[in-house]
Design a protein around this motif. Sequence first.
Motif, short mmCIF file in Angstrom:
data_model
loop_
_atom_site.label_atom_id
_atom_site.label_comp_id
_atom_site.label_asym_id
_atom_site.label_seq_id
_atom_site.Cartn_x
_atom_site.Cartn_y
_atom_site.Cartn_z
N THR A 5 0.84 -1.20 0.00
CA THR A 5 0.00 0.00 0.00
C THR A 5 0.87 1.25 0.00
N ALA A 6 0.54 2.19 -0.85
CA ALA A 6 1.29 3.44 -0.92
C ALA A 6 1.24 4.15 0.43
N PRO A 7 2.36 4.71 0.88
CA PRO A 7 2.37 5.39 2.18
C PRO A 7 1.63 6.72 2.13
N ARG A 8 1.20 7.17 3.30
CA ARG A 8 0.62 8.50 3.40
C ARG A 8 1.71 9.55 3.23
N LEU A 9 1.34 10.67 2.66
CA LEU A 9 2.30 11.74 2.42
C LEU A 9 2.99 12.14 3.72
N ALA A 10 2.29 12.09 4.85
CA ALA A 10 2.83 12.51 6.13
C ALA A 10 4.06 11.69 6.52
N ARG A 11 4.19 10.47 6.01
CA ARG A 11 5.30 9.61 6.38
C ARG A 11 6.52 9.80 5.49
N CYS A 12 6.39 10.58 4.42
CA CYS A 12 7.43 10.66 3.40
C CYS A 12 8.42 11.78 3.68
N ARG A 13 9.64 11.55 3.26
CA ARG A 13 10.70 12.56 3.35
C ARG A 13 11.37 12.66 1.98
N PRO A 14 10.73 13.36 1.07
CA PRO A 14 11.23 13.40 -0.31
C PRO A 14 12.42 14.33 -0.49
N GLU A 15 13.16 14.07 -1.56
CA GLU A 15 14.22 14.99 -1.96
C GLU A 15 13.59 16.27 -2.51
N PRO A 16 14.37 17.37 -2.56
CA PRO A 16 13.80 18.66 -2.98
C PRO A 16 13.07 18.64 -4.32
N ASP A 17 13.62 17.96 -5.32
CA ASP A 17 12.98 17.92 -6.64
C ASP A 17 11.62 17.23 -6.57
N LEU A 18 11.58 16.11 -5.85
CA LEU A 18 10.31 15.39 -5.73
C LEU A 18 9.33 16.19 -4.89
N LEU A 19 9.82 16.87 -3.86
CA LEU A 19 8.95 17.70 -3.03
C LEU A 19 8.27 18.78 -3.87
N ALA A 20 9.03 19.43 -4.76
CA ALA A 20 8.45 20.46 -5.62
C ALA A 20 7.46 19.86 -6.60
N HIS A 21 7.77 18.67 -7.11
CA HIS A 21 6.85 17.98 -8.04
C HIS A 21 5.54 17.64 -7.34
N TRP A 22 5.63 17.18 -6.10
CA TRP A 22 4.42 16.86 -5.35
C TRP A 22 3.59 18.12 -5.06
N TRP A 23 4.25 19.22 -4.75
CA TRP A 23 3.51 20.47 -4.49
C TRP A 23 2.73 20.91 -5.72
N ASP A 24 3.33 20.75 -6.89
CA ASP A 24 2.63 21.08 -8.13
C ASP A 24 1.37 20.23 -8.27
N GLN A 25 1.46 18.96 -7.87
CA GLN A 25 0.28 18.08 -7.96
C GLN A 25 -0.80 18.49 -6.97
N VAL A 26 -0.39 18.90 -5.78
CA VAL A 26 -1.37 19.38 -4.79
C VAL A 26 -2.10 20.61 -5.33
N ARG A 27 -1.34 21.53 -5.89
CA ARG A 27 -1.95 22.73 -6.47
C ARG A 27 -2.93 22.35 -7.57
N GLU A 28 -2.55 21.40 -8.41
CA GLU A 28 -3.43 21.00 -9.52
C GLU A 28 -4.72 20.39 -9.00
N VAL A 29 -4.63 19.56 -7.94
CA VAL A 29 -5.83 18.96 -7.36
C VAL A 29 -6.77 20.04 -6.83
N LEU A 30 -6.23 20.98 -6.08
CA LEU A 30 -7.07 22.03 -5.51
C LEU A 30 -7.70 22.90 -6.59
N VAL A 31 -6.94 23.21 -7.62
CA VAL A 31 -7.47 24.03 -8.71
C VAL A 31 -8.57 23.28 -9.46
N ARG A 32 -8.35 22.00 -9.72
CA ARG A 32 -9.39 21.23 -10.44
C ARG A 32 -10.65 21.11 -9.61
#
Length: 317
Positions: free
Chosen positions: A192-219
Amino acid sequence: MTSPADGPRRDHEPHHAPDSPFAFDFRALDDLGPDQRWSTWLSVQPLCRGPEPRPDWLVTSQAAVDTELGVLKTGKEADAHLLHRGVPGSEAPGESVVLVAKRYRGADHRDFHRSAAYTDGRTVRRSRDNRAMEKKTAYGRAIAATQWAWAEWEALSRLWQLGVAVPYPVQIDGTEILMEWIRTTEDGEEVTAPRLARCRPEPDLLAHWWDQVREVLVRLGEAGLVHGDLSPYNVLAAGERLVVIDLPQVVDLVANPHGVDLLRRDCLTMARWFSARGLETDPEGLLAEVLAAARSEEHTSELQSPMYLVCRLLLEK
């Protein structure tokens, strides 16, 4: 019937099967176990089945069996279980899949813990049902469980069709929702995919994930909706892809008088998590972006209301 001239029948002679168009492979299936049932796909109404186009992994065979695999997560209002749906003996695509079964608690559970803020703007047609839910009788709790399950089913179906990253909704049967199992691979095994709260991503992945959060909220904003409880605990990280879960409390940005406040909270909660891990975010800017999306031409007719004026005032500050 044979004649004497044909000679005695030789049992060791091979028996030739009929041509393939007339050949049938009958296999006896043992009695189902205590943690099994026949697939309920065809026993629910068509509107209670997942939206089209349906994924190719979906199992719709009448011969499929549902097998419980164990509890995935327990919650205040519902428990999530893993369930295998498949045709016995087959691992072919479309004949074997692992799903999540989310089951809302009903009359046996004391109460739901969702805030009344989420239900403002929703209506129940029967006054008897309203009274029962207000008094929190066993019948009222059962009605509430069904309502929450149906609200999540509708949200999943609508958002999946809009292209929002949510699990595919397979079916709803009473207070049980079957949905796609969001998974990732660890040490060569699917988990099972982990919850975001458990993750410690590298900076590039962190920025990529933030873009996805923004896209979800905008949609969501474009659809005139608010998640209402968006947090790192309600987002799964399947590799580089984020998937939003826990959607029964999705509210209408306009019809619900708390819509803008809930949206602001969603933006702040997610922005704080990303900021705490070193990414610069602008929650107020994100709020303005989502509200601007809600004001798009497609939804202009829906937003000619006092709440629409509030959105405009917030944007113009």
